[in-house]
Design a protein around this motif. Sequence first.
Motif, PDB file in Angstrom:
ATOM      1  N   GLY A  11       0.769  -1.034  -0.041  1.00 57.33           N
ATOM      2  CA  GLY A  11      -0.184   0.163  -0.037  1.00 57.33           C
ATOM      3  C   GLY A  11       0.829   1.315  -0.178  1.00 57.33           C
ATOM      4  N   VAL A  12       1.873   1.339   0.886  1.00 57.29           N
ATOM      5  CA  VAL A  12       2.859   2.501   0.814  1.00 57.29           C
ATOM      6  C   VAL A  12       3.549   2.630  -0.669  1.00 57.29           C
ATOM      7  CG1 VAL A  12       5.142   3.364   1.872  1.00 57.29           C
ATOM      8  CG2 VAL A  12       3.314   2.288   3.290  1.00 57.29           C
ATOM      9  N   VAL A  13       3.861   1.589  -1.241  1.00 59.62           N
ATOM     10  CA  VAL A  13       4.416   1.737  -2.676  1.00 59.62           C
ATOM     11  C   VAL A  13       3.341   2.187  -3.444  1.00 59.62           C
ATOM     12  CG1 VAL A  13       5.642   0.699  -4.389  1.00 59.62           C
ATOM     13  CG2 VAL A  13       6.236  -0.081  -1.977  1.00 59.62           C
ATOM     14  N   LEU A  14       2.092   1.645  -3.675  1.00 55.08           N
ATOM     15  CA  LEU A  14       1.280   1.793  -4.606  1.00 55.08           C
ATOM     16  C   LEU A  14       0.640   3.339  -4.525  1.00 55.08           C
ATOM     17  CD1 LEU A  14      -1.098  -1.094  -4.584  1.00 55.08           C
ATOM     18  CD2 LEU A  14       0.232  -0.312  -6.177  1.00 55.08           C
ATOM     19  N   PHE A  63      -5.240   2.442   0.075  1.00 55.38           N
ATOM     20  CA  PHE A  63      -5.741   2.933   1.230  1.00 55.38           C
ATOM     21  C   PHE A  63      -6.292   1.693   2.103  1.00 55.38           C
ATOM     22  CE2 PHE A  63      -6.344   7.209  -0.176  1.00 55.38           C
ATOM     23  CZ  PHE A  63      -5.617   7.751   0.981  1.00 55.38           C
ATOM     24  N   MET A  64      -6.816   0.496   1.373  1.00 56.62           N
ATOM     25  CA  MET A  64      -7.378  -0.370   2.166  1.00 56.62           C
ATOM     26  C   MET A  64      -6.233  -1.323   2.638  1.00 56.62           C
ATOM     27  SD  MET A  64     -10.192  -1.720   3.024  1.00 56.62           S
ATOM     28  CE  MET A  64     -10.172  -3.363   4.246  1.00 56.62           C
ATOM     29  N   MET A  65      -5.251  -1.476   1.792  1.00 52.36           N
ATOM     30  CA  MET A  65      -4.185  -2.163   2.198  1.00 52.36           C
ATOM     31  C   MET A  65      -3.259  -1.807   3.612  1.00 52.36           C
ATOM     32  SD  MET A  65      -2.298  -3.045  -1.446  1.00 52.36           S
ATOM     33  CE  MET A  65      -3.296  -3.888  -2.852  1.00 52.36           C
ATOM     34  N   LEU A  66      -3.182  -0.405   3.504  1.00 46.70           N
ATOM     35  CA  LEU A  66      -2.580   0.409   4.652  1.00 46.70           C
ATOM     36  C   LEU A  66      -3.576  -0.088   6.024  1.00 46.70           C
ATOM     37  CD1 LEU A  66      -1.839   3.738   2.997  1.00 46.70           C
ATOM     38  CD2 LEU A  66      -0.091   1.787   3.739  1.00 46.70           C
ATOM     39  N   GLY A  67      -4.975  -0.254   5.768  1.00 41.63           N
ATOM     40  CA  GLY A  67      -5.530  -0.222   6.870  1.00 41.63           C
ATOM     41  C   GLY A  67      -5.702  -1.727   7.140  1.00 41.63           C
ATOM     42  N   ASN A  82     -11.380  -8.843  11.077  1.00 46.05           N
ATOM     43  CA  ASN A  82     -10.018  -8.738  10.471  1.00 46.05           C
ATOM     44  C   ASN A  82      -9.946  -9.632   9.185  1.00 46.05           C
ATOM     45  OD1 ASN A  82      -8.666  -7.405  12.588  1.00 46.05           O
ATOM     46  ND2 ASN A  82      -8.573  -9.127  13.806  1.00 46.05           N
ATOM     47  N   ASN A  83     -10.351 -10.825   9.045  1.00 46.19           N
ATOM     48  CA  ASN A  83     -10.865 -11.410   7.692  1.00 46.19           C
ATOM     49  C   ASN A  83     -11.499 -10.978   6.939  1.00 46.19           C
ATOM     50  OD1 ASN A  83      -9.164 -13.782   8.678  1.00 46.19           O
ATOM     51  ND2 ASN A  83     -10.880 -14.990   9.493  1.00 46.19           N
ATOM     52  N   LEU A  84     -12.412 -10.145   7.008  1.00 48.66           N
ATOM     53  CA  LEU A  84     -13.261  -9.417   6.063  1.00 48.66           C
ATOM     54  C   LEU A  84     -12.507  -8.225   5.362  1.00 48.66           C
ATOM     55  CD1 LEU A  84     -16.814  -9.363   7.751  1.00 48.66           C
ATOM     56  CD2 LEU A  84     -16.055 -10.810   5.896  1.00 48.66           C
ATOM     57  N   ASP A  85     -11.347  -7.812   6.381  1.00 44.36           N
ATOM     58  CA  ASP A  85     -10.860  -6.485   5.913  1.00 44.36           C
ATOM     59  C   ASP A  85      -9.701  -7.153   4.781  1.00 44.36           C
ATOM     60  OD1 ASP A  85     -11.970  -4.652   7.565  1.00 44.36           O
ATOM     61  OD2 ASP A  85     -10.557  -4.591   8.797  1.00 44.36           O
ATOM     62  N   MET A  86      -9.235  -8.305   5.127  1.00 47.91           N
ATOM     63  CA  MET A  86      -8.321  -8.602   4.253  1.00 47.91           C
ATOM     64  C   MET A  86      -9.031  -9.319   3.038  1.00 47.91           C
ATOM     65  SD  MET A  86      -5.031  -9.231   3.717  1.00 47.91           S
ATOM     66  CE  MET A  86      -4.576  -8.828   5.402  1.00 47.91           C
ATOM     67  N   LEU A  87     -10.179  -9.845   3.116  1.00 48.48           N
ATOM     68  CA  LEU A  87     -10.654 -10.117   1.897  1.00 48.48           C
ATOM     69  C   LEU A  87     -11.209  -9.220   1.037  1.00 48.48           C
ATOM     70  CD1 LEU A  87     -12.114 -12.438   0.188  1.00 48.48           C
ATOM     71  CD2 LEU A  87     -14.220 -12.004   1.617  1.00 48.48           C
ATOM     72  N   LEU A  88     -11.678  -7.988   1.513  1.00 51.63           N
ATOM     73  CA  LEU A  88     -12.013  -6.700   0.940  1.00 51.63           C
ATOM     74  C   LEU A  88     -10.801  -6.189   0.164  1.00 51.63           C
ATOM     75  CD1 LEU A  88     -14.140  -4.770   0.154  1.00 51.63           C
ATOM     76  CD2 LEU A  88     -13.458  -3.376   2.376  1.00 51.63           C
ATOM     77  N   SER A  89      -9.609  -6.242   0.869  1.00 48.54           N
ATOM     78  CA  SER A  89      -8.360  -5.969   0.175  1.00 48.54           C
ATOM     79  C   SER A  89      -7.929  -6.740  -1.055  1.00 48.54           C
ATOM     80  CB  SER A  89      -7.227  -5.917   1.174  1.00 48.54           C
ATOM     81  OG  SER A  89      -6.971  -7.262   1.409  1.00 48.54           O
ATOM     82  N   VAL A  90      -8.451  -7.938  -1.045  1.00 49.12           N
ATOM     83  CA  VAL A  90      -8.228  -8.761  -1.819  1.00 49.12           C
ATOM     84  C   VAL A  90      -9.169  -8.503  -3.262  1.00 49.12           C
ATOM     85  CG1 VAL A  90      -8.522 -11.175  -3.107  1.00 49.12           C
ATOM     86  CG2 VAL A  90      -7.469 -10.644  -0.788  1.00 49.12           C
ATOM     87  N   LEU A  91     -10.397  -8.102  -2.799  1.00 48.92           N
ATOM     88  CA  LEU A  91     -11.115  -7.801  -4.058  1.00 48.92           C
ATOM     89  C   LEU A  91     -10.785  -6.309  -4.730  1.00 48.92           C
ATOM     90  CD1 LEU A  91     -14.618  -8.583  -2.464  1.00 48.92           C
ATOM     91  CD2 LEU A  91     -13.323 -10.041  -3.999  1.00 48.92           C
ATOM     92  N   ILE A 177       0.433  -9.709  -6.214  1.00 45.96           N
ATOM     93  CA  ILE A 177       1.053 -10.060  -5.344  1.00 45.96           C
ATOM     94  C   ILE A 177       0.056  -9.851  -4.146  1.00 45.96           C
ATOM     95  CG2 ILE A 177       2.924  -9.774  -3.584  1.00 45.96           C
ATOM     96  CD1 ILE A 177       4.695  -9.027  -6.006  1.00 45.96           C
ATOM     97  N   GLN A 178      -0.624  -8.678  -3.975  1.00 44.73           N
ATOM     98  CA  GLN A 178      -1.614  -8.742  -2.868  1.00 44.73           C
ATOM     99  C   GLN A 178      -3.051  -9.664  -2.978  1.00 44.73           C
ATOM    100  OE1 GLN A 178      -1.549  -6.970  -0.009  1.00 44.73           O
ATOM    101  NE2 GLN A 178      -3.842  -7.436   0.450  1.00 44.73           N
ATOM    102  N   VAL A 179      -3.209  -9.809  -3.991  1.00 46.39           N
ATOM    103  CA  VAL A 179      -4.222 -10.725  -4.240  1.00 46.39           C
ATOM    104  C   VAL A 179      -3.910 -12.299  -3.540  1.00 46.39           C
ATOM    105  CG1 VAL A 179      -5.586 -12.255  -5.767  1.00 46.39           C
ATOM    106  CG2 VAL A 179      -5.437  -9.928  -6.178  1.00 46.39           C
TER     107      VAL A 179
END
Length: 233
Positions: A11-14, A63-67, A82-91, A177-179
């Motif tokens: 997220g910091v790089v993107l 922003f989602m990855m940073l969160g 926490n799992n939903l946050d990670m799943l949303l970051s994948v989408l 990679i984030q996916v």
Amino acid sequence: MCTGKCSKCIGVVLFPLAVCAIISNILLYFPNGNVTDPDKITDLVWFFHGILGAGILVILPAFMMLGAGGAGCCANRCGVSNNLDMLLSVLLAVLGAAGGVYCVVISSLGLISGPLCDTGDGEYIYPFRNDTLTDNYLFNQTTWSICKKPENVIMWNIVLFSLLLGIGTIEAVLCFIQVINGLIGFICGTCMRKRKVSRKLFLACKSLLSQEKHLYILISLHKEVAVGGCHLF
């Protein structure tokens, strides 16, 4: 595996890459830094591949990855939120990857087809659009003089489209990679936590059984000593 920290790093790089893409796309509307009529700007610029594709569609997952990675190692946390946050970051990462690929495609077409320019007769055309790959203007700098206005428009387009091509490629790779990283965090994060808890519980039970065993041995020895003393008398 520290999937949360990985998400945060991506997220910091993107984020700065997306900002650079937006700025580069905006600069394409001002050939050689000059304001010109909209109908005299290369048509592919109006596809907003830097503003929308490599910009907005990438800032959202950034922003989602940073969160998602803000609390440290996702794999060391558990819970539905926490799992939903990670799943949303994948989408959102899938959306960002699509934006990066879109930017790569439009930038490649922009480089190959060349800019819209005035060849000297006052009419704006695409002088290089029908060139083959082998005869492309990119490999024959002597043909650049055919464009009279806007000044230096060929170099301006090449630099900015190339920059957007590189940014889109990097963004697409990072989002991909984030996916993978997000799926690992979503599937394995809570399981790893439960595994650690189960191991701690096992060690505690083992320690308790060991203490009971030692206590049993002491009681047995005490009984044997007591019986032996009775026989002496």
